[in-house]
Motif scaffolding. Sequence first.
Motif, PDB file in Angstrom:
ATOM      1  N   MET A 233       0.820  -1.202   0.000  1.00 40.60           N
ATOM      2  CA  MET A 233       0.000   0.000   0.000  1.00 40.60           C
ATOM      3  C   MET A 233       0.861   1.263   0.000  1.00 40.60           C
ATOM      4  N   LYS A 234       2.040   1.200   0.635  1.00 37.59           N
ATOM      5  CA  LYS A 234       2.910   2.372   0.675  1.00 37.59           C
ATOM      6  C   LYS A 234       3.410   2.756  -0.707  1.00 37.59           C
ATOM      7  N   LYS A 235       3.526   1.780  -1.595  1.00 40.49           N
ATOM      8  CA  LYS A 235       3.990   2.080  -2.945  1.00 40.49           C
ATOM      9  C   LYS A 235       2.872   2.624  -3.828  1.00 40.49           C
ATOM     10  N   ILE A 236       1.635   2.300  -3.496  1.00 40.50           N
ATOM     11  CA  ILE A 236       0.491   2.747  -4.291  1.00 40.50           C
ATOM     12  C   ILE A 236       0.011   4.126  -3.858  1.00 40.50           C
ATOM     13  N   ARG A 237       0.021   4.400  -2.569  1.00 39.01           N
ATOM     14  CA  ARG A 237      -0.553   5.631  -2.023  1.00 39.01           C
ATOM     15  C   ARG A 237      -0.060   6.920  -2.698  1.00 39.01           C
ATOM     16  N   PRO A 238       1.235   7.093  -2.980  1.00 37.08           N
ATOM     17  CA  PRO A 238       1.670   8.344  -3.609  1.00 37.08           C
ATOM     18  C   PRO A 238       1.139   8.541  -5.030  1.00 37.08           C
ATOM     19  N   HIS A 239       0.637   7.479  -5.640  1.00 31.00           N
ATOM     20  CA  HIS A 239       0.195   7.561  -7.032  1.00 31.00           C
ATOM     21  C   HIS A 239      -1.318   7.704  -7.184  1.00 31.00           C
ATOM     22  N   ILE A 240      -2.063   7.565  -6.121  1.00 35.39           N
ATOM     23  CA  ILE A 240      -3.523   7.568  -6.200  1.00 35.39           C
ATOM     24  C   ILE A 240      -4.047   8.890  -6.773  1.00 35.39           C
ATOM     25  N   GLU A 241      -3.551  10.004  -6.276  1.00 35.59           N
ATOM     26  CA  GLU A 241      -4.084  11.307  -6.684  1.00 35.59           C
ATOM     27  C   GLU A 241      -3.832  11.592  -8.157  1.00 35.59           C
ATOM     28  N   TRP A 242      -2.590  11.440  -8.622  1.00 31.67           N
ATOM     29  CA  TRP A 242      -2.321  11.773 -10.016  1.00 31.67           C
ATOM     30  C   TRP A 242      -2.990  10.796 -10.970  1.00 31.67           C
ATOM     31  N   VAL A 243      -3.122   9.534 -10.568  1.00 29.91           N
ATOM     32  CA  VAL A 243      -3.812   8.567 -11.425  1.00 29.91           C
ATOM     33  C   VAL A 243      -5.301   8.912 -11.524  1.00 29.91           C
ATOM     34  N   ALA A 244      -5.915   9.298 -10.409  1.00 26.13           N
ATOM     35  CA  ALA A 244      -7.334   9.669 -10.426  1.00 26.13           C
ATOM     36  C   ALA A 244      -7.566  10.911 -11.284  1.00 26.13           C
ATOM     37  N   PHE A 245      -6.731  11.933 -11.122  1.00 21.30           N
ATOM     38  CA  PHE A 245      -6.887  13.155 -11.918  1.00 21.30           C
ATOM     39  C   PHE A 245      -6.658  12.890 -13.398  1.00 21.30           C
ATOM     40  N   THR A 246      -5.634  12.114 -13.719  1.00 21.34           N
ATOM     41  CA  THR A 246      -5.344  11.810 -15.125  1.00 21.34           C
ATOM     42  C   THR A 246      -6.476  10.996 -15.744  1.00 21.34           C
ATOM     43  N   THR A 247      -6.972  10.007 -15.009  1.00 15.54           N
ATOM     44  CA  THR A 247      -8.082   9.191 -15.506  1.00 15.54           C
ATOM     45  C   THR A 247      -9.318  10.053 -15.749  1.00 15.54           C
ATOM     46  N   GLY A 248      -9.619  10.938 -14.816  1.00 18.95           N
ATOM     47  CA  GLY A 248     -10.765  11.830 -14.978  1.00 18.95           C
ATOM     48  C   GLY A 248     -10.635  12.729 -16.191  1.00 18.95           C
ATOM     49  N   LEU A 249      -9.457  13.311 -16.376  1.00 19.13           N
ATOM     50  CA  LEU A 249      -9.249  14.179 -17.540  1.00 19.13           C
ATOM     51  C   LEU A 249      -9.364  13.398 -18.845  1.00 19.13           C
ATOM     52  N   VAL A 250      -8.779  12.211 -18.887  1.00 18.63           N
ATOM     53  CA  VAL A 250      -8.842  11.405 -20.110  1.00 18.63           C
ATOM     54  C   VAL A 250     -10.283  11.002 -20.412  1.00 18.63           C
ATOM     55  N   LEU A 251     -11.026  10.585 -19.385  1.00 18.50           N
ATOM     56  CA  LEU A 251     -12.420  10.193 -19.607  1.00 18.50           C
ATOM     57  C   LEU A 251     -13.268  11.372 -20.083  1.00 18.50           C
ATOM     58  N   MET A 252     -13.067  12.537 -19.481  1.00 21.44           N
ATOM     59  CA  MET A 252     -13.841  13.708 -19.921  1.00 21.44           C
ATOM     60  C   MET A 252     -13.403  14.179 -21.297  1.00 21.44           C
ATOM     61  N   ALA A 253     -12.113  14.068 -21.609  1.00 24.60           N
ATOM     62  CA  ALA A 253     -11.615  14.503 -22.911  1.00 24.60           C
ATOM     63  C   ALA A 253     -12.107  13.611 -24.034  1.00 24.60           C
ATOM     64  N   THR A 254     -12.332  12.339 -23.742  1.00 24.36           N
ATOM     65  CA  THR A 254     -12.746  11.409 -24.797  1.00 24.36           C
ATOM     66  C   THR A 254     -14.254  11.238 -24.896  1.00 24.36           C
ATOM     67  N   MET A 255     -15.010  11.862 -23.992  1.00 25.66           N
ATOM     68  CA  MET A 255     -16.467  11.729 -24.076  1.00 25.66           C
ATOM     69  C   MET A 255     -17.019  12.568 -25.228  1.00 25.66           C
ATOM     70  N   ASP A 256     -18.181  12.225 -25.690  1.00 27.77           N
ATOM     71  CA  ASP A 256     -18.848  12.977 -26.746  1.00 27.77           C
ATOM     72  C   ASP A 256     -19.533  14.185 -26.115  1.00 27.77           C
ATOM     73  N   PRO A 257     -19.104  15.404 -26.439  1.00 23.54           N
ATOM     74  CA  PRO A 257     -19.696  16.577 -25.803  1.00 23.54           C
ATOM     75  C   PRO A 257     -21.137  16.846 -26.211  1.00 23.54           C
ATOM     76  N   LEU A 258     -21.602  16.232 -27.270  1.00 19.00           N
ATOM     77  CA  LEU A 258     -22.978  16.442 -27.723  1.00 19.00           C
ATOM     78  C   LEU A 258     -23.950  15.455 -27.101  1.00 19.00           C
ATOM     79  N   SER A 259     -23.430  14.466 -26.393  1.00 18.11           N
ATOM     80  CA  SER A 259     -24.307  13.450 -25.814  1.00 18.11           C
ATOM     81  C   SER A 259     -25.005  13.980 -24.568  1.00 18.11           C
ATOM     82  N   THR A 260     -26.168  13.447 -24.337  1.00 19.37           N
ATOM     83  CA  THR A 260     -26.883  13.743 -23.094  1.00 19.37           C
ATOM     84  C   THR A 260     -27.115  12.418 -22.403  1.00 19.37           C
ATOM     85  N   GLY A 261     -27.073  12.440 -21.132  1.00 17.21           N
ATOM     86  CA  GLY A 261     -27.257  11.197 -20.391  1.00 17.21           C
ATOM     87  C   GLY A 261     -27.485  11.503 -18.936  1.00 17.21           C
ATOM     88  N   SER A 262     -27.304  10.511 -18.111  1.00 13.91           N
ATOM     89  CA  SER A 262     -27.510  10.715 -16.682  1.00 13.91           C
ATOM     90  C   SER A 262     -26.407  11.602 -16.119  1.00 13.91           C
TER      91      SER A 262
END
Length: 105
Positions: A1-30
Amino acid sequence: MKKIRPHIEWVAFTTGLVLMATMDPLSTGSSLCFFEFIGIEFCPGEGLGHSIAWLFRGEFNNAVNANLFGIPAVLILSLRILQIWKDLYINKTTTQTGQTDGRSL
């Protein structure tokens, strides 16, 4: 866990940015807005994901129209990711586990 903990924040932010960047901006959904879940119609982050998707497509006018804070959000998250990488790989510190340069947090 000590090796994973320092990477949690940047991985979460990067994943969020990539997911939002690749979504279709014209789509509507929940929506994932907490305020809408509890019955309030106003959501302060409404359109933020669409704004980021437009921004990564180079459509700056659409990004600003979707949500004014999309551009600052991408800048802030990108700078935070770079700061974490700098601390982890250049300065060789792990700020999230409290092991910095010997001083207590």
